[in-house]
Scaffold this active site. Structure first.
Site, PDB file in Angstrom:
ATOM      1  CB  SER A   1      79.001  24.026  25.818  1.00  0.00           C
ATOM      2  OG  SER A   1      77.852  23.233  25.570  1.00  0.00           O
TER       3      SER A   1
ATOM      4  CE1 TYR B   1      81.595  19.674  28.010  1.00  0.00           C
ATOM      5  CE2 TYR B   1      79.278  20.314  27.893  1.00  0.00           C
ATOM      6  CZ  TYR B   1      80.534  20.255  27.322  1.00  0.00           C
ATOM      7  OH  TYR B   1      80.741  20.782  26.070  1.00  0.00           O
TER       8      TYR B   1
END
Length: 241
Positions: free
Chosen positions: A139, A152
């Protein structure tokens, strides 16, 4: 080049980027094993392509034995494995002071150990074949940390490190590695909390569609044997970070 008849395993294939990638590969004649926690959405994808060679299997990527069984079944059915896309992931968001320990553990187990379980299962097969391709979803949050995203982001930084290590270690064995790095995307990992945020997510300029990322995944798979795309970063055009 073509992905026709390539054997591809997709973990996290029931929705979002994984489902979009599965559909695009099926349209182009790839042979697929689709994995996710729930069987029904996988079967719905399979049923959209009745002439395609598609297997589906309910698998928890945190369970190494389940992942290994699915990989073995793919090899037994199709005779080889050309690519594995480790795409399963979750994105619970909270500040560290909220002490959501279970969310932290689940994030690491799915986003990091899920990738490692996929590598563990498929790497010996690809080494024996003398070729293969492992792709994993990171990401933009694996490049930059934001408040509320610490765990995350940590998981996605870890995916980038693992995949870069894989690239260096396995290049001489003709095993490709690709990090898929999406920016803001309209997937089910994150639910907008305000009307303005929802409107922004629906604006194509500030949010990717799963299909936008899937196109890049397929392009990475569809490369000559002597070429590897080490990382694909894809953002909506107005995303600045």
């Amino acid at each position: 080049m073509s992905v026709k008849d390539k054997v591809v395993i997709i973990a996290g294939a029931s929705s979002g980027i994984g489902a979009a990638t599965a559909k695009l590969l099926a349209q182009q004649g790839a042979k697929l094993m689709l994995l996710a926690r729930h069987q029904e959405p996988l079967n719905k994808i399979r049923d959209q392509f009745p002439s395609a060679a598609i297997l589906t299997k309910a698998v928890d990527v945190t369970d190494r034995a389940q992942v290994q069984a699915a990989v073995n079944e793919t090899k037994e059915k199709f005779g080889r494995i050309d690519a594995m896309f480790n795409n399963a992931g979750i994105m619970p968001i909270s500040n560290l002071a909220d002490l959501k320990y279970d969310d932290w553990a689940n994030t690491i187990n799915i986003n990091v150990m899920g990738v490692l379980n996929g590598i563990y299962a498929v790497l010996p097969i690809m080494r024996a074949q003398g070729r293969g391709h492992i792709l994993s979803t990171s990401s933009v949050a694996g490049h930059k940390v934001f408040p509320g995203f610490a765990v995350y982001s940590g998981s996605k930084f870890a995916v980038r490190a693992i995949m870069e290590g894989l690239r260096q270690e396995e290049a001489a064995n003709h095993i490709k590695s690709t990090i898929i790095t999406p920016g803001s995307a309209t997937t089910n990992l994150y639910t907008p909390t305000t009307a303005d945020e929802q409107a922004a997510r629906e604006n194509a300029n500030v949010s990717l569609r799963p299909e936008d990322v899937a196109q890049q995944v397929v392009r990475a798979i569809d490369t000559p044997d002597n070429v590897t795309v080490s990382e694909v970063q894809v953002r909506p055009i107005e995303q600045q970070y």
